[in-house]
Write an enzyme that holds these catalytic residues in place. Structure first.
Site, PDB file in Angstrom:
ATOM      1  N   LEU A  17       0.834  -1.205   0.000  1.00  0.00           N
ATOM      2  CA  LEU A  17       0.000   0.000   0.000  1.00  0.00           C
ATOM      3  C   LEU A  17       0.872   1.261   0.000  1.00  0.00           C
ATOM      4  O   LEU A  17       0.562   2.251  -0.654  1.00  0.00           O
ATOM      5  CB  LEU A  17      -0.936   0.003   1.218  1.00  0.00           C
ATOM      6  CG  LEU A  17      -1.919   1.169   1.259  1.00  0.00           C
ATOM      7  CD1 LEU A  17      -2.855   1.144   0.052  1.00  0.00           C
ATOM      8  CD2 LEU A  17      -2.742   1.143   2.545  1.00  0.00           C
ATOM      9  N   ILE A 432      16.868  19.784  11.185  1.00  0.00           N
ATOM     10  CA  ILE A 432      16.683  18.825  12.276  1.00  0.00           C
ATOM     11  C   ILE A 432      17.601  17.607  12.154  1.00  0.00           C
ATOM     12  O   ILE A 432      17.735  16.827  13.081  1.00  0.00           O
ATOM     13  CB  ILE A 432      15.201  18.398  12.354  1.00  0.00           C
ATOM     14  CG1 ILE A 432      14.299  19.633  12.371  1.00  0.00           C
ATOM     15  CG2 ILE A 432      14.908  17.545  13.568  1.00  0.00           C
ATOM     16  CD1 ILE A 432      14.580  20.631  13.488  1.00  0.00           C
ATOM     17  N   TRP A 562      10.452   3.407  20.821  1.00  0.00           N
ATOM     18  CA  TRP A 562      10.250   2.921  19.463  1.00  0.00           C
ATOM     19  C   TRP A 562      10.838   1.536  19.243  1.00  0.00           C
ATOM     20  O   TRP A 562      10.972   1.082  18.105  1.00  0.00           O
ATOM     21  CB  TRP A 562      10.802   3.919  18.449  1.00  0.00           C
ATOM     22  CG  TRP A 562       9.896   5.105  18.299  1.00  0.00           C
ATOM     23  CD1 TRP A 562       8.666   5.250  18.863  1.00  0.00           C
ATOM     24  CD2 TRP A 562      10.144   6.285  17.548  1.00  0.00           C
ATOM     25  NE1 TRP A 562       8.130   6.458  18.511  1.00  0.00           N
ATOM     26  CE2 TRP A 562       9.021   7.126  17.712  1.00  0.00           C
ATOM     27  CE3 TRP A 562      11.198   6.742  16.754  1.00  0.00           C
ATOM     28  CZ2 TRP A 562       8.921   8.374  17.102  1.00  0.00           C
ATOM     29  CZ3 TRP A 562      11.097   7.987  16.164  1.00  0.00           C
ATOM     30  CH2 TRP A 562       9.977   8.790  16.328  1.00  0.00           C
ATOM     31  N   GLU A 667       8.139  20.483  16.373  1.00  0.00           N
ATOM     32  CA  GLU A 667       7.080  20.668  15.392  1.00  0.00           C
ATOM     33  C   GLU A 667       6.100  21.699  15.924  1.00  0.00           C
ATOM     34  O   GLU A 667       5.725  21.674  17.085  1.00  0.00           O
ATOM     35  CB  GLU A 667       6.375  19.323  15.173  1.00  0.00           C
ATOM     36  CG  GLU A 667       5.136  19.360  14.335  1.00  0.00           C
ATOM     37  CD  GLU A 667       3.869  19.564  15.142  1.00  0.00           C
ATOM     38  OE1 GLU A 667       2.895  20.054  14.571  1.00  0.00           O
ATOM     39  OE2 GLU A 667       3.868  19.243  16.340  1.00  0.00           O
ATOM     40  N   HIS A 696       6.036  17.305   6.258  1.00  0.00           N
ATOM     41  CA  HIS A 696       5.371  16.091   5.789  1.00  0.00           C
ATOM     42  C   HIS A 696       4.710  16.280   4.444  1.00  0.00           C
ATOM     43  O   HIS A 696       4.031  15.402   3.948  1.00  0.00           O
ATOM     44  CB  HIS A 696       4.335  15.616   6.808  1.00  0.00           C
ATOM     45  CG  HIS A 696       4.986  14.998   7.989  1.00  0.00           C
ATOM     46  ND1 HIS A 696       5.449  15.756   9.029  1.00  0.00           N
ATOM     47  CD2 HIS A 696       5.305  13.713   8.269  1.00  0.00           C
ATOM     48  CE1 HIS A 696       6.002  14.947   9.912  1.00  0.00           C
ATOM     49  NE2 HIS A 696       5.934  13.719   9.483  1.00  0.00           N
ATOM     50  N   CYS A 728      10.785  19.188  11.346  1.00  0.00           N
ATOM     51  CA  CYS A 728      11.347  17.857  11.612  1.00  0.00           C
ATOM     52  C   CYS A 728      12.404  17.572  10.544  1.00  0.00           C
ATOM     53  O   CYS A 728      12.689  18.437   9.711  1.00  0.00           O
ATOM     54  CB  CYS A 728      10.198  16.838  11.568  1.00  0.00           C
ATOM     55  SG  CYS A 728      10.654  15.195  12.144  1.00  0.00           S
TER      56      CYS A 728
HETATM   57  N1  GLN Z   1      17.205  13.787  13.495  1.00  0.00           N
HETATM   58  C1  GLN Z   1      16.081  13.094  12.957  1.00  0.00           C
HETATM   59  C2  GLN Z   1      15.879  13.500  11.520  1.00  0.00           C
HETATM   60  O1  GLN Z   1      16.193  14.601  11.184  1.00  0.00           O
HETATM   61  C3  GLN Z   1      14.815  13.398  13.729  1.00  0.00           C
HETATM   62  C4  GLN Z   1      13.635  12.663  13.176  1.00  0.00           C
HETATM   63  C5  GLN Z   1      12.359  12.779  13.987  1.00  0.00           C
HETATM   64  O2  GLN Z   1      12.198  13.610  14.814  1.00  0.00           O
HETATM   65  N2  GLN Z   1      11.416  11.923  13.781  1.00  0.00           N
HETATM   66  O3  GLN Z   1      15.399  12.728  10.724  1.00  0.00           O
HETATM   67 ZN    ZN Z   2      10.820  15.250  14.323  1.00  0.00          ZN
END
Ligand code: GLN
Ligand code: ZN
Length: 756
Positions: A17, A432, A562, A667, A696, A728
């Site tokens: 998917l 990030i 996780w 975020e 995203h 992110c």
């Molecule tokens: N350092 C990670 C990145 O930039 C952080 C990812 C996340 O917060 N999910 O992908």
């Molecule tokens: Zn993130």
């Protein structure tokens, strides 16, 4: 004894998917092809459950993106700005989930949040004052018919009205009370239509009920369901809860005319005692969630059967169920070719859980269980000793002193020292960590894994990528650079693979949101760091520039949250072990000249107990110290960053401040910067970079849009504490949009510097 599955994974055992949707987004396949792939997946999913002997199989647990969004759409909860794009139904749906930028307009996606205490993310539906809630879709009916055509009568599912109304965002003046009548009539209409189609049961998922529910909410819940169930025909209604117990509403639920109540016996610590205390009505079925839908360890049959026997001895008519949807576990162990049977025999993924359900249901009917081979094998498994202990780790744990949790000097003093040392401009810009994981990047890793290229070739490729990344970051004028994380498949799996005590899998994918899947590693035993993990890459990147390059690590809370956790030691102990391992890495980075180190805690919020009263004692009181333990050993001039995303932070701001990082990026753009008020209110001390654009979605934010966001931020945060960065990491993005977005970000920061 009958068995029930709350929901089955939907992304496909080979992530079919995901790949189909991504092709559709790129215009490589059309709607028809996407739909036919989805249909084949649904057929395969019900079939494997049928073959495993499951009695209550769910339909409409399939989703192109998210099941809460599906329920909102079914009820007509679609904001005007998406309808006005004039797209097809499925494209309107994807516009809500991912944003839209094209010929017909430019609209951001709806907010995305973590789903209760899981690493699944849901899309936050928005209700506007003039939203007319009414039955507006056919998905649930179509998918019921589709399964029926395949010879399987399913129990269709939607998110229940209480949870739906609780999770929606109200953008105007109205509140849930204003929509309750329309919601009731919509759910009633769903009941009557599905009954006409021949459904015997329908499942309303109400995970919100495991949270703290006050008297007013209870009244609301009662009114809501009295309405929905009034005049109910023959279709039976199962109210399904999960992720905890329903201690505040147990009596409310048992008094309402439901036909079945689904309770979680795994995470619901008080589930059993509630039943013992208040009894369970004779006219209802209890769907007992005894097979863990979230973790991957085998079920201990003797323990489960003891509970089943107890329930039945009380005269409770019991259906054996998973504790929650199997969405949170991978498809099957059979796909794991490298993991030896010695390990595998301890695990059960989704399909193996179906077998467990069946075996347990059969065992429930026999009195002499000791002659059953399934029972005997299970007893043997649990009495054998797992090789999982490491004496040196346990020694080290014992030696931790209180002072190891405190970084000195205090943050205010460090701030001055760091400003001197790093010489950053006002409103420093950064990212990030990750840059686009383009095809060639993934190919390089997989070729190396398969032994098609040498280690040197693999590294050379990454060094080349890093060199380019440093060069273009310098060109566009970012202040704190990153190396790009090209060596990482995923921020947790990567560390899992480098730590002792971890096991990892080949195909054990679990959906995180939409098309994004993760392969959580398994904590098998005591954890420690064997060798430096990231130092080589960071040092190489730093050697190419005078600007600071951030070392990039994942924090202990996130690594733990996780991963599939152990069930034989406490969360606290496991997290502390991981903290010590990452501490070693932090100190090595510093020793090798890295001046800024980011320790990501994207999942800090995730395992926060759903009930406020448990927040500190059962979680934050050891999660926050675990983070502090990681960085307390660094020099004052080393700047520690952390990063968090896609969850509700407003109510844990003091705990976040108490992690004692120097800078936090998080975020914010998808939730309209709502968090800024809480930062101000709480006198947040940590320097902060609320994300200025959503990563995203492939849309490129304009300079203007970023400037506007920054102006809003300046109203709430001190200028000398404000950082400028995306929401992110950029790994899921394409290179086409990444560079223009960051150019705009740097430009916006320049404009703001002039204004300040
Ligand atoms: N350092 C990670 C990145 O930039 C952080 C990812 C996340 O917060 N999910 O992908
Ligand atoms: Zn993130």
């Amino acid at each position: 004894m009958l068995t029930s599955v709350i929901g089955y994974p939907r992304i496909g055992a080979q992530r079919e998917l995901k790949f189909a949707s991504e092709k559709y987004f790129k215009g490589e396949i059309d709607e028809k092809e996407l739909f036919s792939i989805a249909k084949a997946l649904r057929a395969a999913h019900v079939k494997s459950q049928k073959e495993a002997g499951v009695d209550f199989i769910t339909s409409n647990d399939f989703s192109f993106y998210d099941i809460l969004l599906d329920t909102a759409v079914l009820c007509g909860i679609v904001p005007k700005r998406y309808k006005e794009l004039g797209l097809s139904d499925i494209d309107t749906y994807f516009a809500m989930a991912r944003g839209y930028q094209g010929e017909k307009g430019d609209v951001k996606a709806l907010a995305m949040k973590k789903w209760f205490n899981t690493n699944y993310h849901y899309i936050v539906p928005e209700i506007e004052d003039d939203t007319k809630v009414s039955l507006s879709g056919t998905k649930i009916f179509d998918e019921f018919d589709e399964a029926k055509a395949n010879g399987i009568k399913t129990k269709p599912v939607i998110i229940g009205a209480y949870t739906l109304l609780a999770l929606c965002r109200y953008t105007g003046k109205k509140t849930r009370e204003d929509f309750v009548d329309d919601v009731i009539s919509t759910y009633k209409e769903i009941l009557s239509k599905i009954e006409k189609q021949g459904a015997e049961w329908i499942q309303f998922e109400e995970p919100y009920l495991v949270r703290d529910i006050n008297d007013e909410d209870k009244k609301f819940l009662t009114g809501l369901y009295q309405g929905i169930l009034s005049g109910k025909g023959n279709v039976k209604v199962l109210i399904q809860t999960y992720y905890g117990d329903v201690r505040d509403v147990y009596e409310t639920l048992t008094a309402l005319p439901f036909d079945g109540i689904g309770l979680d016996f795994i995470e619901g610590k008080q589930t059993l005692s509630l039943i013992e205390k208040y009894g369970f009505p004779k006219d209802k079925l209890l769907f007992a969630g005894l097979v863990n839908g979230k973790n991957i360890w085998r079920n201990k049959y003797s323990k489960t059967l003891e509970i089943i026997d107890g329930l039945r001895n009380r005269g409770i008519e019991t259906v054996l169920s998973t504790s929650c949807s199997l969405l949170h576990v991978p498809y099957t162990l059979e796909a794991e070719e490298k993991l030896s049977d010695e390990y595998k025999k301890h695990f059960a993924f989704a399909n193996e859980k179906l077998t467990e359900l069946k075996e347990l249901a059969d065992l429930a009917e026999v009195s002499d269980r000791s002659s059953s081979s399934a029972f005997k094998a299970n007893e043997e498994l649990f009495s054998s000793k797992r090789d999982c202990e490491d004496a040196s780790v346990q020694e080290r744990l014992k030696k931790i002193a209180d002072s190891d949790y405190v970084r000195l000097p205090i943050r205010k003093e460090r701030e001055k020292i760091q400003k001197e040392a790093l010489k950053l401009p006002k409103f420093p810009t950064t990212t990030i960590g990750s840059f686009p994981q383009t095809k060639d990047v993934k190919k390089n890793r997989s070729s190396f894994k398969k032994g098609e290229i040498s280690e040197e070739q693999y590294k050379e490729f990454n060094r080349d990528k890093i060199k380019r990344a440093i060069k273009w970051q310098e060109e566009i004028g970012l202040d704190v650079l990153v190396h790009g994380e090209y060596e990482r498949n995923d921020m947790v799996e990567y560390f899992g693979e480098s730590l002792s005590g971890y096991l990892f899998t080949e195909k054990a994918w679990v959906q995180s949101y939409g098309t994004r899947c993760l392969k959580p590693p398994i904590i098998w035993g005591d954890v420690s760091r064997r060798n430096p993990i990231t130092v080589e890459w960071s040092v190489y990147a730093q050697s190419l520039t005078d600007k600071p390059v951030k070392g990039m690590l994942t924090g202990p809370v996130t690594i733990f949250n996780w991963s599939f956790p152990r069930e034989d030691i406490s969360i606290k102990e496991s997290m502390t072990q991981i903290a010590l391992a990452i501490r070693d890495e932090v100190l090595d980075l510093e020793k090798n000249g890295i001046r800024v180190i980011q320790i990501d805690e994207a999942a800090l919020r995730e395992k926060l107990p759903l009930r406020r009263s448990d927040w500190y004692s059962e979680y934050l009181d050891f999660a926050v110290p675990a983070f502090r333990l990681v960085h307390s050993g660094v020099k004052p001039e080393t700047q520690i960053h952390t990063h968090m995303c896609y969850s509700e932070f407003t109510d844990i701001i003091p705990a976040i401040d108490n992690m004692d990082a120097d800078v936090i990026t998080f975020e914010a753009s998808r939730s309209d910067l709502l968090i800024l008020d809480s930062l101000k209110e709480c006198n947040f001390e940590t320097e902060a970079g609320p994300g200025v654009y959503d990563i995203h979605s492939p849309r490129v934010p304009s300079v203007n849009e970023i400037v506007t966001a920054l102006r809003k931020m300046r109203e709430k945060l001190d200028d000398d504490k404000l950082w400028v960065n995306p929401d992110c990491g950029l790994k899921t993005r394409g290179e086409e949009e990444t560079k223009p977005s960051l150019i705009n970000l740097v430009e916006a920061a320049r404009i703001i510097r002039k204004e300040a």
